[in-house]
Design a protein around this motif. Structure first.
Motif, mmCIF file in Angstrom:
data_model
loop_
_atom_site.group_PDB
_atom_site.id
_atom_site.type_symbol
_atom_site.label_atom_id
_atom_site.label_comp_id
_atom_site.label_asym_id
_atom_site.label_seq_id
_atom_site.Cartn_x
_atom_site.Cartn_y
_atom_site.Cartn_z
ATOM 1 N N UNK A 40 31.347 61.487 85.959
ATOM 2 C CA UNK A 40 31.230 60.281 86.777
ATOM 3 C C UNK A 40 30.425 60.533 88.052
ATOM 4 N N UNK A 41 30.418 61.768 88.524
ATOM 5 C CA UNK A 41 29.529 62.115 89.631
ATOM 6 C C UNK A 41 28.087 61.854 89.216
ATOM 7 N N UNK A 42 27.747 62.203 87.971
ATOM 8 C CA UNK A 42 26.413 61.908 87.457
ATOM 9 C C UNK A 42 26.180 60.420 87.284
ATOM 10 N N UNK A 43 27.213 59.700 86.850
ATOM 11 C CA UNK A 43 27.089 58.253 86.676
ATOM 12 C C UNK A 43 26.773 57.564 87.994
ATOM 13 N N UNK A 44 27.479 57.941 89.040
ATOM 14 C CA UNK A 44 27.332 57.273 90.336
ATOM 15 C C UNK A 44 26.244 57.888 91.211
ATOM 16 N N UNK A 45 25.925 59.181 90.977
ATOM 17 C CA UNK A 45 24.991 59.854 91.868
ATOM 18 C C UNK A 45 23.733 60.389 91.224
ATOM 19 N N UNK A 46 23.651 60.374 89.880
ATOM 20 C CA UNK A 46 22.462 60.867 89.201
ATOM 21 C C UNK A 46 22.603 62.307 88.740
ATOM 22 N N UNK A 47 21.630 62.759 87.928
ATOM 23 C CA UNK A 47 21.678 64.083 87.311
ATOM 24 C C UNK A 47 21.620 65.202 88.346
ATOM 25 N N UNK A 48 20.836 65.033 89.412
ATOM 26 C CA UNK A 48 20.711 66.090 90.417
ATOM 27 C C UNK A 48 22.035 66.320 91.131
ATOM 28 N N UNK A 49 22.726 65.236 91.502
ATOM 29 C CA UNK A 49 24.022 65.384 92.159
ATOM 30 C C UNK A 49 25.035 65.996 91.209
ATOM 31 N N UNK A 64 33.475 55.195 95.630
ATOM 32 C CA UNK A 64 33.555 54.978 97.079
ATOM 33 C C UNK A 64 33.383 56.282 97.834
ATOM 34 N N UNK A 65 33.990 57.346 97.314
ATOM 35 C CA UNK A 65 33.901 58.651 97.982
ATOM 36 C C UNK A 65 32.466 59.165 97.985
ATOM 37 N N UNK A 66 31.729 58.983 96.878
ATOM 38 C CA UNK A 66 30.333 59.429 96.814
ATOM 39 C C UNK A 66 29.463 58.599 97.754
ATOM 40 N N UNK A 101 30.409 57.295 100.448
ATOM 41 C CA UNK A 101 30.780 57.705 101.808
ATOM 42 C C UNK A 101 30.133 59.027 102.212
ATOM 43 N N UNK A 102 30.201 60.039 101.323
ATOM 44 C CA UNK A 102 29.724 61.359 101.754
ATOM 45 C C UNK A 102 29.204 62.212 100.603
ATOM 46 N N UNK A 103 28.617 61.600 99.592
ATOM 47 C CA UNK A 103 27.962 62.355 98.530
ATOM 48 C C UNK A 103 28.874 63.351 97.840
ATOM 49 N N UNK A 104 28.369 64.572 97.632
ATOM 50 C CA UNK A 104 29.136 65.604 96.934
ATOM 51 C C UNK A 104 30.398 65.973 97.693
#
Length: 450
Positions: free
Chosen positions: A245-254, A381-383, A385-388
């Motif tokens: 889900x980090x990839x879903x909300x932030x992309x492959x690099x994140x 929401x957390x991503x 707010x402050x990414x990783x």
């Protein structure tokens, strides 16, 4: 306690080998693939672990629980034979369910995960390999015999093959496909090694395959099976779902950067799982001292967790850059936060094992489920707010709430009474050592002693 520390020593030795070789293939994969392509690689591996985590039953816990002490009507050897047949039958169910789940997940990937279409076939193949390499049953057979040295030697095959495969991929196939193939080969190799080692300790009787015999003897069998499966799904798959889900909300690099921070920062979670695997057989065998053992291990874990967090804080930035390269340096604080979460999990490992050994796997599941689901809901929401770092805080919050829940659940268990001695030291646990003696033929408590 002596046997417990000996077994933990073998397990931790295996973890040490794994940790060193993990640095080899992590460094090769990150520096060869780069941030975004490593994100694709991490997504494929995480999907395989999600499928396996959801479909796989924690059969090693069944073998330890029902095979360690035998049953009321037969010898221990017969009990191990029957529970092994039950475990293998459940493994077959896992593979069938997992294949269907893999097909559904891979089909839906373009809708929610940034993974190129040309990698979807590889993703499905890796999921199938992960299912065929399920190895909880042979691990349980080795643990019920306290063959931790043998298990450690067999499990060392995985990091050795993985590191060797990563070197070959770096030399001859420096692509996402090459590194995924290295991981797949390691999964097959370690599964084969563990089954061979287990077969030398216990005769594998395929004629004992049955989904009915164990439930007929233990009325709480299916509840325990479902509870441990759900708890295992939350522990293993839940964390991998969060990474996806980090990839879903932030992309492959994140996703790629967070995966590296998670692997380095949450090495303690693997240590927590090691502690849990070593302590559960002891808690099952020594009910009279279960609470004392769990308390001592939690105290030791607290000291180890504090030391590990300090190491991450002072040396983590250098380690991150040395292993993964400058491209990943921005994930230092996420790694530190995840290290703190790993320390929390380390303290909670013995508490969770105590609940499972007392037949309260369903309580453990509920306590783990609520914080995990809360973290997944709040992840976007957390991503934002402050990414990783925000995602790492979501993991930390989930781990903290779960461990607090384990502690509260233990305090409130009717089978455990915590009494402070007059000197203010130690614990007394009543006539049965804190966990009420269980009648293995009925699954219920034995009547009180006269």
């Amino acid at each position: 306690m002596k046997r417990l520390f000996t077994n933990m020593g073998w397990l931790l030795g295996g973890r040490g080998i794994n940790a060193v070789l993990s640095l080899v293939y992590l460094a090769l994969a990150t520096r060869t693939l780069g941030l975004e392509s490593f994100g694709y690689f991490a997504a494929i591996v995480a999907l395989g672990q999600v499928v396996t985590g959801i479909a796989n039953f924690q059969t090693w816990q069944f073998i330890v629980r029902w095979g360690a002490n035998g049953d009321a009507s037969g010898a221990a050897e017969q009990a191990v034979r029957e529970v092994t047949g039950f475990a293998i039958a459940l493994d077959m169910v896992s593979v069938a369910v997992g294949i269907a789940l893999s097909a559904l997940l891979v089909w839906s990937v373009p809708l929610w995960l940034p993974l190129p279409d040309d990698l979807l076939a590889l993703t499905f193949a890796y999921c199938i390999v992960s299912l065929l390499a399920i190895r909880s049953t042979p691990i349980g057979l080795l643990r019920v015999n306290f063959a931790y040295a043998t298990a450690t030697a067999a499990e060392a095959v995985q990091p050795i093959v993985r590191a060797s495969g990563a070197v070959l991929a770096w030399l001859f196939m420096p692509t996402v496909t090459g590194f995924v193939l290295a991981y797949a080969a390691a999964e097959i190799a370690v599964a084969a090694a563990l089954w061979i080692a287990a077969a030398r300790k216990e005769r594998i009787d395929l004629g004992a395959l049955s989904l009915r015999r164990i439930p007929a003897r233990h009325r709480d069998a299916w509840r325990f099976v479902v509870s441990t499966n759900l708890s295992g799904s939350l522990t293993i798959a839940g964390k991998q779902v969060l990474i996806l889900l980090v990839g879903t909300f932030g992309g492959a690099a994140l996703l790629g950067g967070f995966r590296v921070a998670s692997q380095l920062g949450q090495a303690l979670v693997a240590l927590a799982q090691t502690v849990s695997k070593a302590i559960l057989p002891e808690l099952v065998h020594a009910r009279e001292n279960a609470l004392v053992i769990a308390r001592r291990m939690a105290n030791i874990a607290l000291v180890g967790g504090v030391i590990a967090v300090l190491v991450a804080l002072f040396f983590g930035r250098w380690g991150l850059e040395a292993i993964a390269g400058d491209e990943f340096r921005g994930f230092y604080w996420a790694m530190v936060i995840l290290a703190i979460a790993g320390a929390v999990e380390l303290v909670g490992a013995s508490l969770e094992s105590l609940l499972v050994s007392a037949g309260r796997a369903h309580v453990s599941f509920v306590v783990r489920a609520i914080p995990t689901l809360l973290a997944l809901v709040l992840l976007d929401t957390a991503i934002d707010w402050n990414g990783a770092k925000g995602a790492a805080f979501a993991v930390l919050g989930s781990s903290s709430l779960a461990v607090i829940g384990f502690y509260v659940a233990i305090i409130n268990m009717q089978q455990i009474r915590i009494l402070v001695e007059p000197e203010g030291e130690g614990l007394e646990t009543g006539s049965e050592g804190g966990i009420e003696a269980m009648d293995e033929s009925t699954g219920g408590p034995l009547p009180p002693r006269p």
